[in-house]
Design a protein around this motif. Structure first.
Motif, PDB file in Angstrom:
ATOM      1  N   GLY A 150      64.877  -0.514 -41.448  1.00 53.19           N
ATOM      2  CA  GLY A 150      65.448   0.530 -41.528  1.00 53.19           C
ATOM      3  C   GLY A 150      64.232   1.789 -42.731  1.00 53.19           C
ATOM      4  N   GLY A 151      64.836   2.853 -42.514  1.00 53.93           N
ATOM      5  CA  GLY A 151      64.213   3.869 -42.732  1.00 53.93           C
ATOM      6  C   GLY A 151      63.279   4.284 -41.245  1.00 53.93           C
ATOM      7  N   PHE A 152      62.388   5.965 -41.963  1.00 55.00           N
ATOM      8  CA  PHE A 152      62.569   6.894 -41.529  1.00 55.00           C
ATOM      9  C   PHE A 152      60.907   6.699 -41.108  1.00 55.00           C
ATOM     10  CE2 PHE A 152      61.286  10.592 -39.133  1.00 55.00           C
ATOM     11  CZ  PHE A 152      62.355  10.756 -37.815  1.00 55.00           C
ATOM     12  N   ARG A 153      60.344   6.603 -39.995  1.00 55.48           N
ATOM     13  CA  ARG A 153      58.975   6.943 -39.593  1.00 55.48           C
ATOM     14  C   ARG A 153      58.443   7.532 -38.770  1.00 55.48           C
ATOM     15  NH1 ARG A 153      54.580   1.989 -36.945  1.00 55.48           N
ATOM     16  NH2 ARG A 153      56.244   3.378 -34.320  1.00 55.48           N
ATOM     17  N   LEU A 154      57.644   8.859 -39.467  1.00 60.37           N
ATOM     18  CA  LEU A 154      56.795   9.835 -37.911  1.00 60.37           C
ATOM     19  C   LEU A 154      55.312   9.009 -38.179  1.00 60.37           C
ATOM     20  CD1 LEU A 154      56.147  12.743 -36.899  1.00 60.37           C
ATOM     21  CD2 LEU A 154      55.598  13.013 -39.947  1.00 60.37           C
ATOM     22  N   ARG A 155      54.379   9.231 -36.789  1.00 60.52           N
ATOM     23  CA  ARG A 155      52.987   8.934 -36.184  1.00 60.52           C
ATOM     24  C   ARG A 155      52.805   9.566 -35.560  1.00 60.52           C
ATOM     25  NH1 ARG A 155      50.265   5.923 -32.838  1.00 60.52           N
ATOM     26  NH2 ARG A 155      48.401   4.136 -33.485  1.00 60.52           N
ATOM     27  N   VAL A 156      51.238   9.721 -36.189  1.00 61.89           N
ATOM     28  CA  VAL A 156      50.845  10.760 -35.330  1.00 61.89           C
ATOM     29  C   VAL A 156      49.162  10.186 -35.181  1.00 61.89           C
ATOM     30  CG1 VAL A 156      52.313  12.739 -35.669  1.00 61.89           C
ATOM     31  CG2 VAL A 156      50.317  12.704 -36.604  1.00 61.89           C
ATOM     32  N   GLU A 157      49.483  10.132 -34.099  1.00 61.17           N
ATOM     33  CA  GLU A 157      48.031  10.098 -33.809  1.00 61.17           C
ATOM     34  C   GLU A 157      46.550  11.011 -33.060  1.00 61.17           C
ATOM     35  OE1 GLU A 157      46.742   6.953 -29.935  1.00 61.17           O
ATOM     36  OE2 GLU A 157      47.965   6.259 -31.935  1.00 61.17           O
ATOM     37  N   VAL A 158      45.332  11.183 -33.172  1.00 62.18           N
ATOM     38  CA  VAL A 158      44.679  11.658 -32.501  1.00 62.18           C
ATOM     39  C   VAL A 158      43.383  11.612 -32.518  1.00 62.18           C
ATOM     40  CG1 VAL A 158      46.031  13.840 -33.171  1.00 62.18           C
ATOM     41  CG2 VAL A 158      43.838  13.250 -34.854  1.00 62.18           C
ATOM     42  N   PRO A 159      42.596  12.089 -31.037  1.00 61.92           N
ATOM     43  CA  PRO A 159      41.608  11.504 -30.960  1.00 61.92           C
ATOM     44  C   PRO A 159      40.311  11.905 -32.130  1.00 61.92           C
ATOM     45  CG  PRO A 159      41.900  12.978 -29.640  1.00 61.92           C
ATOM     46  CD  PRO A 159      42.909  12.770 -30.410  1.00 61.92           C
ATOM     47  N   VAL A 160      39.340  10.570 -32.086  1.00 62.49           N
ATOM     48  CA  VAL A 160      38.303  11.312 -32.871  1.00 62.49           C
ATOM     49  C   VAL A 160      37.377  12.390 -32.484  1.00 62.49           C
ATOM     50  CG1 VAL A 160      36.268  10.670 -33.960  1.00 62.49           C
ATOM     51  CG2 VAL A 160      38.070   9.308 -34.861  1.00 62.49           C
ATOM     52  N   LYS A 161      36.801  12.166 -31.210  1.00 58.59           N
ATOM     53  CA  LYS A 161      36.468  12.019 -30.267  1.00 58.59           C
ATOM     54  C   LYS A 161      36.643  13.762 -29.733  1.00 58.59           C
ATOM     55  CE  LYS A 161      32.908   9.356 -29.037  1.00 58.59           C
ATOM     56  NZ  LYS A 161      33.145   7.724 -30.332  1.00 58.59           N
ATOM     57  N   GLU A 162      36.281  14.855 -29.460  1.00 55.08           N
ATOM     58  CA  GLU A 162      36.864  15.808 -28.428  1.00 55.08           C
ATOM     59  C   GLU A 162      37.168  15.617 -27.861  1.00 55.08           C
ATOM     60  OE1 GLU A 162      35.728  20.116 -29.006  1.00 55.08           O
ATOM     61  OE2 GLU A 162      35.046  19.435 -31.871  1.00 55.08           O
ATOM     62  N   ARG A 163      37.889  16.066 -26.885  1.00 53.99           N
ATOM     63  CA  ARG A 163      38.220  15.740 -25.364  1.00 53.99           C
ATOM     64  C   ARG A 163      37.752  16.822 -24.583  1.00 53.99           C
ATOM     65  NH1 ARG A 163      44.156  16.512 -23.837  1.00 53.99           N
ATOM     66  NH2 ARG A 163      43.521  18.924 -24.767  1.00 53.99           N
ATOM     67  N   ASP A 164      36.879  15.847 -23.624  1.00 54.25           N
ATOM     68  CA  ASP A 164      36.216  16.878 -22.152  1.00 54.25           C
ATOM     69  C   ASP A 164      36.655  17.579 -20.675  1.00 54.25           C
ATOM     70  OD1 ASP A 164      34.307  17.622 -20.639  1.00 54.25           O
ATOM     71  OD2 ASP A 164      33.327  15.709 -19.878  1.00 54.25           O
ATOM     72  N   ASP A 165      37.534  18.647 -21.149  1.00 54.22           N
ATOM     73  CA  ASP A 165      38.472  18.545 -20.344  1.00 54.22           C
ATOM     74  C   ASP A 165      37.593  19.762 -19.644  1.00 54.22           C
ATOM     75  OD1 ASP A 165      40.595  18.019 -21.610  1.00 54.22           O
ATOM     76  OD2 ASP A 165      40.473  20.259 -22.850  1.00 54.22           O
ATOM     77  N   GLY A 166      36.504  20.085 -19.651  1.00 57.45           N
ATOM     78  CA  GLY A 166      35.688  20.137 -18.562  1.00 57.45           C
ATOM     79  C   GLY A 166      35.132  19.789 -17.161  1.00 57.45           C
TER      80      GLY A 166
END
Length: 166
Positions: A150-166
């Motif tokens: 019952g109820g509603f949940r919002l869950r967000v997650e983000v990485p601690v280390k920055e991504r290596d997009d290069g």
């Protein structure tokens, strides 16, 4: 001509006042408690505002806090803000729990309430859509929906280390 001049003067005044109001709104959106407070303190402040409306609140911080890039802190803060605003405006909840969990490779923010949930409504508002896009830009994710208990949940997650997009 006199009435026309008065109408023009009134229109100019209203335009100036409207512009000033828009500028104040934009400044408020840009201003962030993160400028002067830690992430947990800033979220705690939003929780206090919710508590003042009569909704019971619980806020926990798990794990060892670590330095985060300002984009990550801002995204997590805005997610807490959006989740709590939705609880206040839409949920008819009597209680909300917020958990900020620092894990080894990610930070997870969860906002859960005891409302009746979406009740089958699947439409996602602009607030959640904007958060989903913000999380994706950081390499994170967003989940929002009814909880089995019952109820509603919002869950967000983000990485601690920055991504290596290069």
């Amino acid at each position: 001509p006199q009435r026309a001049a008065e109408a023009v003067a009134k229109a100019q005044y209203l335009a100036r006042e409207g512009l000033a109001a828009v500028r104040r709104s934009v400044a408020a959106l840009r201003a962030s408690p993160l400028d002067t407070a830690a992430l947990g303190e800033a979220i705690g402040e939003v929780m206090g505002n919710i508590r003042a409306t009569g909704i019971a609140t619980t806020f926990t911080i798990e794990g060892e806090t670590c330095p985060l890039p300002i984009q990550t802190k801002t995204a997590l803060y805005r997610a807490a803000q959006e989740g709590l605003t939705n609880v206040r405006k839409h949920a008819s909840a009597s209680a909300v729990q917020v958990a900020l969990a620092y894990e080894s490779e990610r930070v997870v923010l969860t906002v859960s309430d005891n409302c009746t949930g979406r009740r089958g409504e699947q439409a996602e508002g602009f607030g959640l859509l904007g958060l989903r896009e913000r999380m994706a830009l950081l390499g994170g994710s967003l989940e929002a929906g009814d909880r089995p208990e019952g109820g509603f949940r919002l869950r967000v997650e983000v990485p601690v280390k920055e991504r290596d997009d290069g």
